[in-house]
Design a protein around this motif. Structure first.
Motif, PDB file in Angstrom:
ATOM      1  N   ALA A   3       0.830  -1.210   0.000  1.00 23.72           N
ATOM      2  CA  ALA A   3       0.000   0.000   0.000  1.00 23.72           C
ATOM      3  C   ALA A   3       0.861   1.256   0.000  1.00 23.72           C
ATOM      4  O   ALA A   3       0.581   2.215  -0.727  1.00 23.72           O
ATOM      5  N   LEU A   4       1.918   1.235   0.815  1.00 27.34           N
ATOM      6  CA  LEU A   4       2.755   2.431   0.943  1.00 27.34           C
ATOM      7  C   LEU A   4       3.493   2.752  -0.355  1.00 27.34           C
ATOM      8  O   LEU A   4       3.936   3.879  -0.567  1.00 27.34           O
ATOM      9  N   ALA A   5       3.608   1.740  -1.222  1.00 23.16           N
ATOM     10  CA  ALA A   5       4.248   1.967  -2.517  1.00 23.16           C
ATOM     11  C   ALA A   5       3.248   2.475  -3.561  1.00 23.16           C
ATOM     12  O   ALA A   5       3.611   2.824  -4.676  1.00 23.16           O
ATOM     13  N   MET A   6       1.965   2.469  -3.189  1.00 20.12           N
ATOM     14  CA  MET A   6       0.923   2.962  -4.102  1.00 20.12           C
ATOM     15  C   MET A   6       0.588   4.408  -3.745  1.00 20.12           C
ATOM     16  O   MET A   6       1.014   4.909  -2.707  1.00 20.12           O
ATOM     17  N   LEU A  30      -6.474  -6.077  12.136  1.00 18.82           N
ATOM     18  CA  LEU A  30      -7.231  -4.822  12.224  1.00 18.82           C
ATOM     19  C   LEU A  30      -6.294  -3.619  12.143  1.00 18.82           C
ATOM     20  O   LEU A  30      -6.572  -2.658  11.420  1.00 18.82           O
ATOM     21  N   ILE A  31      -5.173  -3.703  12.863  1.00 18.62           N
ATOM     22  CA  ILE A  31      -4.225  -2.569  12.838  1.00 18.62           C
ATOM     23  C   ILE A  31      -3.731  -2.337  11.405  1.00 18.62           C
ATOM     24  O   ILE A  31      -3.679  -1.197  10.933  1.00 18.62           O
ATOM     25  N   GLU A  32      -3.407  -3.419  10.713  1.00 21.11           N
ATOM     26  CA  GLU A  32      -2.929  -3.258   9.338  1.00 21.11           C
ATOM     27  C   GLU A  32      -4.026  -2.628   8.465  1.00 21.11           C
ATOM     28  O   GLU A  32      -3.746  -1.751   7.638  1.00 21.11           O
ATOM     29  N   GLY A  33      -5.264  -3.061   8.691  1.00 17.85           N
ATOM     30  CA  GLY A  33      -6.389  -2.469   7.950  1.00 17.85           C
ATOM     31  C   GLY A  33      -6.522  -0.983   8.231  1.00 17.85           C
ATOM     32  O   GLY A  33      -6.756  -0.180   7.325  1.00 17.85           O
ATOM     33  N   ILE A  34      -6.362  -0.613   9.494  1.00 20.97           N
ATOM     34  CA  ILE A  34      -6.489   0.803   9.863  1.00 20.97           C
ATOM     35  C   ILE A  34      -5.370   1.628   9.219  1.00 20.97           C
ATOM     36  O   ILE A  34      -5.614   2.719   8.698  1.00 20.97           O
ATOM     37  N   VAL A  35      -4.144   1.087   9.231  1.00 17.76           N
ATOM     38  CA  VAL A  35      -3.025   1.861   8.659  1.00 17.76           C
ATOM     39  C   VAL A  35      -3.216   2.013   7.147  1.00 17.76           C
ATOM     40  O   VAL A  35      -3.043   3.106   6.592  1.00 17.76           O
ATOM     41  N   CYS A  36      -3.631   0.925   6.485  1.00 23.08           N
ATOM     42  CA  CYS A  36      -3.853   1.008   5.032  1.00 23.08           C
ATOM     43  C   CYS A  36      -4.971   2.007   4.712  1.00 23.08           C
ATOM     44  O   CYS A  36      -4.838   2.838   3.810  1.00 23.08           O
ATOM     45  N   ALA A  37      -6.088   1.907   5.452  1.00 22.82           N
ATOM     46  CA  ALA A  37      -7.225   2.801   5.193  1.00 22.82           C
ATOM     47  C   ALA A  37      -6.854   4.246   5.502  1.00 22.82           C
ATOM     48  O   ALA A  37      -7.263   5.173   4.800  1.00 22.82           O
ATOM     49  N   SER A  38      -6.083   4.446   6.551  1.00 20.16           N
ATOM     50  CA  SER A  38      -5.684   5.801   6.933  1.00 20.16           C
ATOM     51  C   SER A  38      -4.759   6.403   5.882  1.00 20.16           C
ATOM     52  O   SER A  38      -4.910   7.566   5.487  1.00 20.16           O
ATOM     53  N   ALA A  92       5.703   7.496  13.476  1.00 21.97           N
ATOM     54  CA  ALA A  92       6.264   8.466  12.537  1.00 21.97           C
ATOM     55  C   ALA A  92       6.983   7.762  11.388  1.00 21.97           C
ATOM     56  O   ALA A  92       7.650   6.745  11.598  1.00 21.97           O
ATOM     57  N   ASN A  93       6.824   8.302  10.203  1.00 17.55           N
ATOM     58  CA  ASN A  93       7.559   7.843   9.021  1.00 17.55           C
ATOM     59  C   ASN A  93       7.508   6.325   8.876  1.00 17.55           C
ATOM     60  O   ASN A  93       8.524   5.631   8.894  1.00 17.55           O
ATOM     61  N   ILE A  94       6.319   5.806   8.691  1.00 13.58           N
ATOM     62  CA  ILE A  94       6.083   4.359   8.676  1.00 13.58           C
ATOM     63  C   ILE A  94       6.889   3.685   7.560  1.00 13.58           C
ATOM     64  O   ILE A  94       6.765   4.046   6.383  1.00 13.58           O
ATOM     65  N   LEU A  95       7.751   2.763   7.952  1.00 13.43           N
ATOM     66  CA  LEU A  95       8.606   2.002   7.032  1.00 13.43           C
ATOM     67  C   LEU A  95       9.349   2.915   6.049  1.00 13.43           C
ATOM     68  O   LEU A  95       9.558   2.563   4.884  1.00 13.43           O
ATOM     69  N   GLY A  96       9.699   4.097   6.547  1.00 11.68           N
ATOM     70  CA  GLY A  96      10.486   5.018   5.726  1.00 11.68           C
ATOM     71  C   GLY A  96       9.715   5.679   4.602  1.00 11.68           C
ATOM     72  O   GLY A  96      10.290   6.276   3.696  1.00 11.68           O
ATOM     73  N   SER A  97       8.383   5.603   4.664  1.00 11.75           N
ATOM     74  CA  SER A  97       7.571   6.116   3.558  1.00 11.75           C
ATOM     75  C   SER A  97       7.327   7.618   3.637  1.00 11.75           C
ATOM     76  O   SER A  97       6.831   8.230   2.687  1.00 11.75           O
ATOM     77  N   GLY A  98       7.643   8.198   4.814  1.00 12.46           N
ATOM     78  CA  GLY A  98       7.303   9.602   5.009  1.00 12.46           C
ATOM     79  C   GLY A  98       5.895   9.785   5.551  1.00 12.46           C
ATOM     80  O   GLY A  98       5.492  10.883   5.930  1.00 12.46           O
ATOM     81  N   TYR A  99       5.126   8.708   5.596  1.00 10.75           N
ATOM     82  CA  TYR A  99       3.749   8.782   6.109  1.00 10.75           C
ATOM     83  C   TYR A  99       3.727   8.444   7.604  1.00 10.75           C
ATOM     84  O   TYR A  99       4.350   7.476   8.030  1.00 10.75           O
ATOM     85  N   SER A 100       3.012   9.259   8.388  1.00 13.37           N
ATOM     86  CA  SER A 100       2.944   9.046   9.833  1.00 13.37           C
ATOM     87  C   SER A 100       1.496   8.895  10.279  1.00 13.37           C
ATOM     88  O   SER A 100       0.606   9.579   9.773  1.00 13.37           O
ATOM     89  N   LEU A 101       1.295   7.989  11.234  1.00 13.11           N
ATOM     90  CA  LEU A 101      -0.062   7.765  11.756  1.00 13.11           C
ATOM     91  C   LEU A 101       0.010   7.393  13.232  1.00 13.11           C
ATOM     92  O   LEU A 101       0.821   6.550  13.629  1.00 13.11           O
ATOM     93  N   GLU A 102      -0.858   8.029  14.020  1.00  5.54           N
ATOM     94  CA  GLU A 102      -1.039   7.614  15.408  1.00  5.54           C
ATOM     95  C   GLU A 102      -2.399   6.926  15.531  1.00  5.54           C
ATOM     96  O   GLU A 102      -3.380   7.408  14.958  1.00  5.54           O
TER      97      GLU A 102
END
Lengths: 435, 159
Positions: free
Chosen positions: A37-40, A106-114, A152-162
């Motif tokens: 997802a992070l690559a999309m 569920l956590i993975e679903g939330i991160v992808c959806a977010s 912060a910076n999830i898997l180096g993607s620059g995207y952050s989510l709490e």
């Protein structure tokens, strides 16, 4: 053909040795979809979810892609995602399985959806009674954070989510999305008027907000993984994917069964997967989608025309398990909670139980619901305790007929539909109490 | 009226407040009330005022939540609060018999506490364990498919 399950959401949770810890999820290939997802681009993920045809698994069956498309992305305000984990529709116990047994899904679903929606802060609103589930989720989020799947910076993607977990405190109405938002804002869970308070525009703290059910969110990584087109081939058109059906009441093997939508019938679910009605008896009534869904009478034939013009003539066993078919026969697939009542069941007593639930849970904001739900419960209480008054059956029906459409939220329908349908389908069982 | 605030509660509440935007502290009220009830056994008037001060809102804003949400209580209950699911699937699975067994074994009625303060028994609404009824909770712990024997065993294990 023997009815079979199609385990996508529940593929891992019941395998021997599988735990709710991160290492189990990673060993099963977990968080692979997040990397993809992070690559999309977020837009591309949203397009895949729309293509998949995923419908919300909480109760209304609203298209997930459509829900996401309504989000106001130009307001300049933050967009929030709330996972609705307030599972409390009687007959439903699927989200609890996911939370307790496979929280990382569920956590993975939330991160992808977010990520797909530009969300920087997500909340999981979990019902208060799931005290252990709350701890499991908090632990899972910490584990995910340690591996940089959250934060912060999830898997180096620059995207952050709490992600924060927020506990409810025993009020059913918090499952209604605007009631949930009020509750998350620290108030009584009084649902909001729509319009103007559509969560996608004016939700949490008056910001655009997405509220998705637990099981719905668990489908997002599946869609990202296989692509929306392939997902849309699971199940049937307009009823794609699988669903965790929860069966309880008078069956030999109650429990949750994940099935492809529209690919098995209610008969195959109950007589096949659930091992039949208890004691080899006959089914008398089935509540197909949580206790607010209209009851089905099992000796009835269900006839009509499908959307494509073909005619159907079904017994209860022939009804396909999906959103559209259950709606066609005049009920709803709702939350996926199927409650079976056999020929020995006391239906007025069953309805009295349901009515007491709704009387207890009405938030009290709208008069027809606050008063009506209580009147119905009181009438049913006296009817089932040898004190029925002449005309009580009609009295009940007249109350139930005067609530729907006159309340702010669908609770008005939820408390009326059981009463209306039980009386319509089984009037004799009630009328005979009046003598 | 000043509250006797248990040690650690203030720090716990401060940590919870960080989950919400600084201008939306009131949002933490349910989480804070859970923490208060866990440490104090119930939510007293004094604690309502303390929570309101922590959240920067009026006591009525806290009080209206305490009275709206069924899990919050104004009075202490027994050391073990047994909450039996009252709703349909559990009723079909025998919750009424279960409640009779529990009341008889413990020696108190529904919504009452034993004189030694050990047990309180209550009905609660659907606990989302409909496929494994009858179910109950003892404090925060779930117990499913609770037969008469299992109920007696559970009670015997509670000190």
């Amino acid at each position: 053909m023997a009815a079979v399950e199609r385990k996508l959401i529940t593929a891992r949770m019941d395998q021997p040795g599988y735990s709710n810890r991160l290492e189990s999820y990673l060993a099963a290939g977990g968080y692979g979809a997040l990397r993809k997802a992070l690559a999309m681009t977020p837009e591309a993920i949203r397009a895949e979810v729309s293509k998949a045809g995923l419908r919300g698994r909480g109760g209304a069956g609203f298209g997930c892609g459509l829900k996401w498309s309504l989000v106001d992305r130009k307001s300049g305000k933050p967009i929030y995602l709330i996972c609705n984990a307030d599972e409390s529709e009687p007959g439903t116990f699927k989200d609890k399985q996911i939370i307790y047994k496979d929280p990382h899904a569920l956590i993975e679903g939330i991160v992808c959806a977010s990520f797909a929606n530009g969300v920087k802060t997500a909340y999981i609103y979990i019902r208060g009674e799931f005290a252990e589930g709350y701890k499991i989720l908090v632990t899972a989020i910490e584990e995910a954070r340690a591996k940089n799947f959250v934060g912060a910076n999830i898997l180096g993607s620059g995207y952050s989510l709490e992600i924060f977990v927020h506990r409810g405190a025993g009020a059913y109405i918090c499952g209604e999305e605007t009631g949930l938002i009020e509750s998350l804002e620290g108030k009584r869970a009084y649902p909001r008027f729509k319009p103007p308070y559509f969560p996608a525009v004016l939700g949490l703290w008056m910001c655009p907000t997405i509220v998705n059910n637990v099981e719905t969110l668990c489908n997002i990584p599946l869609i990202v993984g296989m692509g929306g087109a392939e997902f849309s081939h699971i199940g049937t058109p307009n009823n794609t994917g699988t669903r965790m059906m929860c069966v309880s009441g008078h069956v030999n093997k109650p429990g949750y069964y994940e099935v492809e939508l529209g690919k098995i019938t209610l008969g195959e679910l109950i007589n096949g997967l659930c091992g039949g009605v208890s004691g080899g008896r006959k089914a008398k009534a089935i509540i197909p989608g949580g206790s607010s869904a209209k009851v089905m009478r099992c000796d009835e034939r269900f006839k009509g025309k499908k959307r494509d013009g073909t005619e159907y003539d079904w017994s209860w066993q022939d009804v396909p398990v999906d959103f559209d078919s259950v709606a066609m026969i005049g009920s709803m697939a709702g939350s996926g909670g199927v409650i079976v009542l056999d020929e020995t069941a006391d239906l007025p007593k069953a309805l009295a139980n349901i009515a007491e639930f709704y009387a207890h849970e009405s938030c009290g904001q709208c008069t027809p619901c606050r008063e009506g739900s209580l009147w119905m419960a009181k009438a049913l209480h006296r009817m089932t305790h040898g004190r029925a008054m002449k005309g009580d059956t009609d009295y009940l029906k007249s109350i139930a007929d005067n609530i729907p459409g006159r309340t702010i939220c669908p609770f008005g329908e939820a408390c009326s539909w059981p009463v209306q349908s039980f009386i319509e389908k089984f009037r004799d069982d009630f009328a005979k109490l009046e003598k | 009226m000043s509250a006797q605030v248990p040690p650690h509660l203030d720090a716990e509440v401060n940590a919870l407040l960080a989950h919400y935007p600084p201008e939306q502290k009131r949002s933490a009220v349910l989480m804070v009330l859970h923490a208060v009830q866990e440490q104090c056994g119930c939510v007293s008037d004094a604690m309502v005022e303390w929570v309101a001060a922590k959240l920067g809102c009026q006591p009525i804003h806290v009080y209206e939540c305490v009275t709206f949400y069924p899990m919050f209580r104004r009075k202490r209950v027994g050391k073990y609060h047994i909450k039996i699911c009252r709703t349909l699937s559990c009723e079909l699975a025998g919750s009424h018999k279960l409640s009779e067994t529990l009341q008889k074994t413990v020696g108190t009625g529904m919504d009452q506490t034993t004189p030694d303060g050990k047990f309180t028994i209550s009905w609660v609404e659907c606990l989302a364990a409909c496929g494994t009824g009858p179910c109950l909770m003892i404090n925060d712990d779930f117990h499913e498919k609770v037969t008469k024997e299992k109920a007696e065993q559970l009670l015997a294990n509670l000190k």
